[in-house]
Scaffold this motif. Structure first.
Motif, mmCIF file in Angstrom:
data_model
loop_
_atom_site.group_PDB
_atom_site.id
_atom_site.type_symbol
_atom_site.label_atom_id
_atom_site.label_comp_id
_atom_site.label_asym_id
_atom_site.label_seq_id
_atom_site.Cartn_x
_atom_site.Cartn_y
_atom_site.Cartn_z
ATOM 1 N N CYS A 118 39.589 2.453 32.950
ATOM 2 C CA CYS A 118 40.636 2.750 33.940
ATOM 3 C C CYS A 118 41.136 1.508 34.674
ATOM 4 C CB CYS A 118 40.129 3.781 34.945
ATOM 5 S SG CYS A 118 38.805 3.150 36.023
ATOM 6 N N GLN A 119 40.553 0.364 34.384
ATOM 7 C CA GLN A 119 40.971 -0.915 34.968
ATOM 8 C C GLN A 119 40.725 -1.009 36.479
ATOM 9 O OE1 GLN A 119 42.012 -3.637 33.041
ATOM 10 N NE2 GLN A 119 41.194 -2.221 31.527
ATOM 11 N N THR A 120 39.883 -0.126 37.008
ATOM 12 C CA THR A 120 39.496 -0.243 38.416
ATOM 13 C C THR A 120 38.693 -1.523 38.617
ATOM 14 O OG1 THR A 120 39.423 2.150 38.704
ATOM 15 C CG2 THR A 120 38.190 0.832 40.280
ATOM 16 N N ARG A 121 38.970 -2.226 39.697
ATOM 17 C CA ARG A 121 38.259 -3.482 39.957
ATOM 18 C C ARG A 121 36.779 -3.221 40.224
ATOM 19 N NH1 ARG A 121 39.747 -8.470 40.725
ATOM 20 N NH2 ARG A 121 41.964 -7.893 40.826
ATOM 21 N N ILE A 122 35.912 -3.988 39.583
ATOM 22 C CA ILE A 122 34.468 -3.898 39.765
ATOM 23 C C ILE A 122 34.069 -4.754 40.956
ATOM 24 C CG2 ILE A 122 32.213 -4.315 38.709
ATOM 25 C CD1 ILE A 122 33.593 -4.005 35.976
ATOM 26 N N SER A 123 33.198 -4.237 41.796
ATOM 27 C CA SER A 123 32.779 -4.972 42.985
ATOM 28 C C SER A 123 32.165 -6.315 42.604
ATOM 29 C CB SER A 123 31.764 -4.152 43.774
ATOM 30 O OG SER A 123 31.198 -4.935 44.806
ATOM 31 N N TYR A 147 33.444 6.586 33.093
ATOM 32 C CA TYR A 147 33.371 6.131 31.708
ATOM 33 C C TYR A 147 32.064 5.361 31.515
ATOM 34 C CZ TYR A 147 34.690 3.740 27.370
ATOM 35 O OH TYR A 147 34.724 3.260 26.081
ATOM 36 N N PRO A 148 31.245 5.733 30.505
ATOM 37 C CA PRO A 148 29.962 5.039 30.312
ATOM 38 C C PRO A 148 30.164 3.555 30.029
ATOM 39 C CG PRO A 148 30.061 7.072 29.023
ATOM 40 C CD PRO A 148 31.451 6.821 29.540
ATOM 41 N N ILE A 149 29.321 2.746 30.655
ATOM 42 C CA ILE A 149 29.400 1.301 30.460
ATOM 43 C C ILE A 149 28.617 0.937 29.204
ATOM 44 C CG2 ILE A 149 28.858 -0.949 31.468
ATOM 45 C CD1 ILE A 149 29.141 0.330 34.208
ATOM 46 N N THR A 150 29.235 0.216 28.293
ATOM 47 C CA THR A 150 28.596 -0.139 27.030
ATOM 48 C C THR A 150 27.532 -1.212 27.252
ATOM 49 O OG1 THR A 150 30.201 -1.872 26.528
ATOM 50 C CG2 THR A 150 30.753 0.378 25.832
ATOM 51 N N TRP A 151 26.667 -1.372 26.264
ATOM 52 C CA TRP A 151 25.579 -2.343 26.379
ATOM 53 C C TRP A 151 26.124 -3.754 26.551
ATOM 54 C CZ3 TRP A 151 25.183 -6.472 23.137
ATOM 55 C CH2 TRP A 151 25.890 -6.413 21.938
ATOM 56 N N ARG A 152 27.263 -4.047 25.886
ATOM 57 C CA ARG A 152 27.833 -5.384 25.987
ATOM 58 C C ARG A 152 28.312 -5.661 27.407
ATOM 59 N NH1 ARG A 152 33.559 -6.831 23.322
ATOM 60 N NH2 ARG A 152 34.122 -5.515 25.103
ATOM 61 N N ASP A 153 28.889 -4.634 28.033
ATOM 62 C CA ASP A 153 29.405 -4.813 29.390
ATOM 63 C C ASP A 153 28.301 -4.850 30.435
ATOM 64 O OD1 ASP A 153 31.934 -4.811 28.309
ATOM 65 O OD2 ASP A 153 32.280 -2.676 28.678
ATOM 66 N N LYS A 154 27.070 -4.462 30.038
ATOM 67 C CA LYS A 154 25.947 -4.513 30.966
ATOM 68 C C LYS A 154 25.257 -5.874 30.975
ATOM 69 C CE LYS A 154 24.741 0.398 30.468
ATOM 70 N NZ LYS A 154 23.700 1.337 29.995
ATOM 71 N N LEU A 155 25.617 -6.759 30.037
ATOM 72 C CA LEU A 155 24.975 -8.068 29.990
ATOM 73 C C LEU A 155 25.247 -8.816 31.294
ATOM 74 C CD1 LEU A 155 25.879 -9.157 26.353
ATOM 75 C CD2 LEU A 155 23.657 -8.392 27.193
ATOM 76 N N PRO A 156 24.202 -9.325 31.943
ATOM 77 C CA PRO A 156 24.396 -10.001 33.230
ATOM 78 C C PRO A 156 25.443 -11.111 33.148
ATOM 79 C CG PRO A 156 22.064 -9.689 32.792
ATOM 80 C CD PRO A 156 22.786 -9.311 31.540
ATOM 81 N N LEU A 157 26.359 -11.123 34.065
ATOM 82 C CA LEU A 157 27.463 -12.081 34.175
ATOM 83 C C LEU A 157 28.425 -12.002 32.992
ATOM 84 C CD1 LEU A 157 25.954 -15.382 35.638
ATOM 85 C CD2 LEU A 157 27.166 -13.566 36.814
ATOM 86 N N VAL A 158 27.893 -11.982 31.772
ATOM 87 C CA VAL A 158 28.749 -11.973 30.585
ATOM 88 C C VAL A 158 29.640 -10.739 30.577
ATOM 89 C CG1 VAL A 158 28.778 -11.902 28.060
ATOM 90 C CG2 VAL A 158 27.100 -13.324 29.255
ATOM 91 N N GLY A 159 29.033 -9.563 30.858
ATOM 92 C CA GLY A 159 29.805 -8.334 30.862
ATOM 93 C C GLY A 159 30.921 -8.361 31.892
ATOM 94 N N CYS A 169 31.400 3.960 35.249
ATOM 95 C CA CYS A 169 32.394 3.596 36.252
ATOM 96 C C CYS A 169 32.373 4.640 37.366
ATOM 97 C CB CYS A 169 33.778 3.525 35.615
ATOM 98 S SG CYS A 169 35.124 3.293 36.811
ATOM 99 N N PRO A 170 32.271 4.238 38.634
ATOM 100 C CA PRO A 170 32.214 5.222 39.720
ATOM 101 C C PRO A 170 33.508 6.016 39.883
ATOM 102 C CG PRO A 170 32.390 2.990 40.584
ATOM 103 C CD PRO A 170 32.163 2.851 39.117
ATOM 104 N N ARG A 171 34.619 5.511 39.331
ATOM 105 C CA ARG A 171 35.898 6.220 39.487
ATOM 106 C C ARG A 171 36.163 7.170 38.321
ATOM 107 N NH1 ARG A 171 41.993 3.627 40.304
ATOM 108 N NH2 ARG A 171 43.082 5.629 40.320
ATOM 109 N N CYS A 172 36.178 6.647 37.092
ATOM 110 C CA CYS A 172 36.517 7.488 35.935
ATOM 111 C C CYS A 172 35.295 8.007 35.195
ATOM 112 C CB CYS A 172 37.422 6.729 34.971
ATOM 113 S SG CYS A 172 36.605 5.355 34.101
#
Length: 283
Positions: free
Chosen positions: A95-100, A72-84, A67-70
């Protein structure tokens, strides 16, 4: 050489490939400008004989996505295209910051371009290279729109890949590709200096010359007039629409690279049909 697969499986694999490649294009779009800035800063400090800055390794692979703000490492599940993106509801899990929305949009664009290439040109090694150039143009368009940079690290390999494509798959067209690369650079270089002599201003950057040279290498010199007409027309229509819809953009420079990329997509996807239409209009 074409690949023969059951139609549903072929389209599923094509879609998944496009989504994954689109996800990687997000990495390229986000990190390449930062890599360039870091390199230029290091070169400037070296030229000024200043001590080198202590910096961590930063490239397309390191560090891991966060996450560019906090941070926090992005997990493999959250890296799945569209699904994450859907699972996280468009926000950082920590941190619940909105993702672009850029991330899912680029993934969808990558999938769309990949499916379009396979639908029009079939499933083959040549099509895989065409997918590569379409995705490289996608990355260049977004980078140029955001930063007004067209990195040599993408444009120059794209140029050589275009010549290699013709050497391998269309050797009879290789001379047209070489002339296209040379003429593509020189045409915009000439426009640049003519505009500068007449107005005292710079109308475009050297990255635009290299991008048109790369497109000339992929498509050959006969496509150059069509590329210029398409890109100028798209630039005028989209640029005027954007400035009318968003008054804050009025008077601001609009990069030319995204419109060259759009013209490149159209020419690559509909090459022979587009050229036939163009020649018919001329005659």
């Amino acid at each position: 050489m074409s690949v023969e697969l059951p139609s549903p499986l072929l389209w599923l694999l094509t879609l998944l490939l496009g989504l994954c490649l689109g996800s990687f294009m997000n990495v390229v779009i986000t990190r390449v400008p930062v890599m360039l800035m870091r390199r230029w800063r290091a070169e400037a400090r070296a030229a000024l004989e200043l001590p080198a800055e202590e910096t961590s390794t930063f490239n397309l692979l390191t560090p891991s996505s966060m996450c560019p703000r906090c941070e926090y490492p992005i997990t493999w599940r959250d890296k799945l295209p569209l699904v994450g993106y859907v699972l996280c509801r468009g926000r950082c899990a920590q941190c619940q910051t909105r993702i672009s929305p850029q991330y899912p949009l680029i993934e969808l664009a990558g999938a769309g371009l990949t499916v379009a290439v396979v639908a029009i040109h079939g499933a083959s090694l040549a099509s895989l290279m065409l997918i590569g150039v379409c995705l490289a143009l996608l990355a260049l368009a977004v980078i140029d729109f955001r930063t007004q940079l067209l990195p040599d690290a993408i444009t120059l390999p794209l140029l050589w890949a275009g010549l290699g494509y013709h050497l391998w798959f269309q050797p009879l067209w290789l001379a047209n590709a070489v002339i296209g690369a040379m003429a593509g650079y020189l045409v915009l270089w000439g426009f640049y200096w003519l505009f500068k002599l007449l107005t005292g201003k710079e109308g475009m950057g050297y990255g635009d010359f290299k991008l048109l040279a790369a497109l000339g290498a992929w498509l050959g010199w006969p496509f150059l007039p069509l590329l210029l007409i398409l890109s100028a027309g798209l630039g005028a229509i989209i640029g005027l629409t954007m400035q009318f819809a968003m008054p804050r953009l009025r008077g601001m420079p609009i990069p030319f690279g995204p419109f060259l990329a759009m013209a490149g997509w159209i020419a690559i996807l509909f090459d022979s049909h587009l050229m036939s239409l163009y020649q018919g209009l001329l005659l």
